[in-house]
Design a protein around this motif. Sequence first.
Motif, PDB file in Angstrom:
ATOM      1  N   ASN A  93       0.889  -1.138   0.038  1.00 17.39           N
ATOM      2  CA  ASN A  93      -0.212   0.061  -0.150  1.00 17.39           C
ATOM      3  C   ASN A  93       0.910   1.146   0.022  1.00 17.39           C
ATOM      4  O   ASN A  93       1.453   1.578   0.883  1.00 17.39           O
ATOM      5  CB  ASN A  93      -0.970   0.052   1.391  1.00 17.39           C
ATOM      6  N   LEU A  94       0.966   2.062  -1.338  1.00 19.33           N
ATOM      7  CA  LEU A  94       1.693   3.292  -1.144  1.00 19.33           C
ATOM      8  C   LEU A  94       0.994   4.469  -1.094  1.00 19.33           C
ATOM      9  O   LEU A  94      -0.024   4.538  -1.719  1.00 19.33           O
ATOM     10  CB  LEU A  94       2.523   2.925  -2.590  1.00 19.33           C
ATOM     11  N   VAL A  95       1.814   5.305  -0.338  1.00 17.46           N
ATOM     12  CA  VAL A  95       1.580   6.762  -0.018  1.00 17.46           C
ATOM     13  C   VAL A  95       2.531   7.546  -0.773  1.00 17.46           C
ATOM     14  O   VAL A  95       3.383   7.695  -0.201  1.00 17.46           O
ATOM     15  CB  VAL A  95       1.256   7.163   1.275  1.00 17.46           C
ATOM     16  N   GLY A  96       2.282   8.136  -1.835  1.00 17.90           N
ATOM     17  CA  GLY A  96       3.175   9.224  -2.628  1.00 17.90           C
ATOM     18  C   GLY A  96       2.964  10.356  -2.505  1.00 17.90           C
ATOM     19  O   GLY A  96       1.909  10.594  -2.986  1.00 17.90           O
ATOM     20  N   HIS A 114       3.040  -6.754  -7.206  1.00 16.12           N
ATOM     21  CA  HIS A 114       3.289  -6.512  -5.725  1.00 16.12           C
ATOM     22  C   HIS A 114       2.680  -5.184  -5.328  1.00 16.12           C
ATOM     23  O   HIS A 114       3.207  -4.488  -4.131  1.00 16.12           O
ATOM     24  CB  HIS A 114       4.756  -6.361  -5.684  1.00 16.12           C
ATOM     25  N   VAL A 115       1.585  -4.550  -5.933  1.00 20.07           N
ATOM     26  CA  VAL A 115       1.149  -3.341  -5.388  1.00 20.07           C
ATOM     27  C   VAL A 115      -0.397  -3.585  -5.138  1.00 20.07           C
ATOM     28  O   VAL A 115      -1.118  -4.339  -6.088  1.00 20.07           O
ATOM     29  CB  VAL A 115       1.072  -2.215  -6.390  1.00 20.07           C
ATOM     30  N   ASN A 116      -0.877  -3.355  -3.980  1.00 19.95           N
ATOM     31  CA  ASN A 116      -2.337  -3.375  -3.617  1.00 19.95           C
ATOM     32  C   ASN A 116      -3.172  -2.375  -3.763  1.00 19.95           C
ATOM     33  O   ASN A 116      -3.882  -2.178  -4.730  1.00 19.95           O
ATOM     34  CB  ASN A 116      -2.421  -3.548  -1.910  1.00 19.95           C
ATOM     35  N   LYS A 117      -2.792  -0.938  -3.279  1.00 18.73           N
ATOM     36  CA  LYS A 117      -3.527   0.370  -3.753  1.00 18.73           C
ATOM     37  C   LYS A 117      -2.342   1.272  -3.675  1.00 18.73           C
ATOM     38  O   LYS A 117      -1.315   1.156  -3.062  1.00 18.73           O
ATOM     39  CB  LYS A 117      -4.470   0.497  -2.284  1.00 18.73           C
ATOM     40  N   PRO A 219      -6.114   0.001  -7.752  1.00 21.33           N
ATOM     41  CA  PRO A 219      -7.275   0.952  -7.307  1.00 21.33           C
ATOM     42  C   PRO A 219      -5.950   2.208  -7.010  1.00 21.33           C
ATOM     43  O   PRO A 219      -5.136   2.158  -6.060  1.00 21.33           O
ATOM     44  CB  PRO A 219      -7.792   0.492  -5.939  1.00 21.33           C
ATOM     45  N   MET A 220      -6.558   3.096  -7.249  1.00 18.19           N
ATOM     46  CA  MET A 220      -5.545   4.562  -7.069  1.00 18.19           C
ATOM     47  C   MET A 220      -6.558   5.804  -6.745  1.00 18.19           C
ATOM     48  O   MET A 220      -7.536   5.949  -7.553  1.00 18.19           O
ATOM     49  CB  MET A 220      -4.874   4.660  -8.349  1.00 18.19           C
ATOM     50  N   PHE A 274      -7.747   3.099   2.399  1.00 13.52           N
ATOM     51  CA  PHE A 274      -7.101   1.697   2.560  1.00 13.52           C
ATOM     52  C   PHE A 274      -7.812   0.722   3.538  1.00 13.52           C
ATOM     53  O   PHE A 274      -7.671  -0.529   3.423  1.00 13.52           O
ATOM     54  CB  PHE A 274      -5.669   1.950   3.319  1.00 13.52           C
ATOM     55  N   GLN A 275      -8.936   1.405   4.098  1.00 13.94           N
ATOM     56  CA  GLN A 275      -9.707   0.553   4.969  1.00 13.94           C
ATOM     57  C   GLN A 275     -11.170   0.009   4.044  1.00 13.94           C
ATOM     58  O   GLN A 275     -11.592  -0.829   4.645  1.00 13.94           O
ATOM     59  CB  GLN A 275     -10.307   1.236   6.152  1.00 13.94           C
TER      60      GLN A 275
END
Length: 277
Positions: A93-96, A114-117, A219-220, A274-275
């Motif tokens: 889960n990435l926050v950029g 390897h990316v969820n969201k 999902p983004m 994310f929830q």
Amino acid sequence: MGEEKHIKLRDEMIFTKVIGTGEPLIFLHGGPGGEHRFFLPHLQDLSQHFTLVFYDQRGCGQSEKATNEDYTMDGEVETLEALRQFFQIDQLNLVGESWGSMLALLYAAKYPDHVNKIFMTAAVGATKAGFFRFEKELMNRLSLDERKWLEEVSPKVDAGEVDVVEIFKMIDPYYVYSPDSLSKKTKTQSNARVNELLGKDIAEHYDVSKDANKLSQIPMVVAQGDHDIITPEILEQVLIHYIPQIEVREIQNCGHWSVVEQPEQLQAMIKDFFQKG
């Protein structure tokens, strides 16, 4: 607060800070050349719901400086992949933020499985055109005298004769909606050499639009300030046009530093995203 340590990733010592419990979120700071402290303490309350994983990118903050100064987009992607393996996380889960949003997209283009969201804020775009547009829009906000001063000082910064901090003192007010927000920003370091070399790589090669099909199932969300240098309207042209599934959420009364100016709104958006199942 939290666990701070250096870990060896790809033969380099990378500084990490982990706080909270729950599903992990990986934070990608901006710059290029910035550091993880930009996020704190503004987003710290998210640690009540998630495990927050912060790290200083190669040559940044408290991480080891690369001896060969090989600062590239691909190098950052591979360091992030090494971080994933170290923490044994199957899907990230990435926050950029700002440049971090670009890094998130670059990573996802290479390692989509390897990316969820992905949650982005202060986003720049999907190609180098967005990078150039950011610079153009920022220059348009400067006065004639400020532009002239910047043209004179920039080569001296590159030569190491002037600290990059001097440039930030002049341009920082243009990164916020309210001048009062400047005092809320955590004092951080910036590596001008990382900024220069990564900036050059971005200007020459950044393009995830060609990988839009690989990104289509991830999902983004982008949370963009209504007064960001890349406004939500411009964002439609430089990012959403290429990756149309991205959901844009506009943050009112907010400039480029959404983390600093509207942390409560941003944390609520991150938590909701994310929830969500």
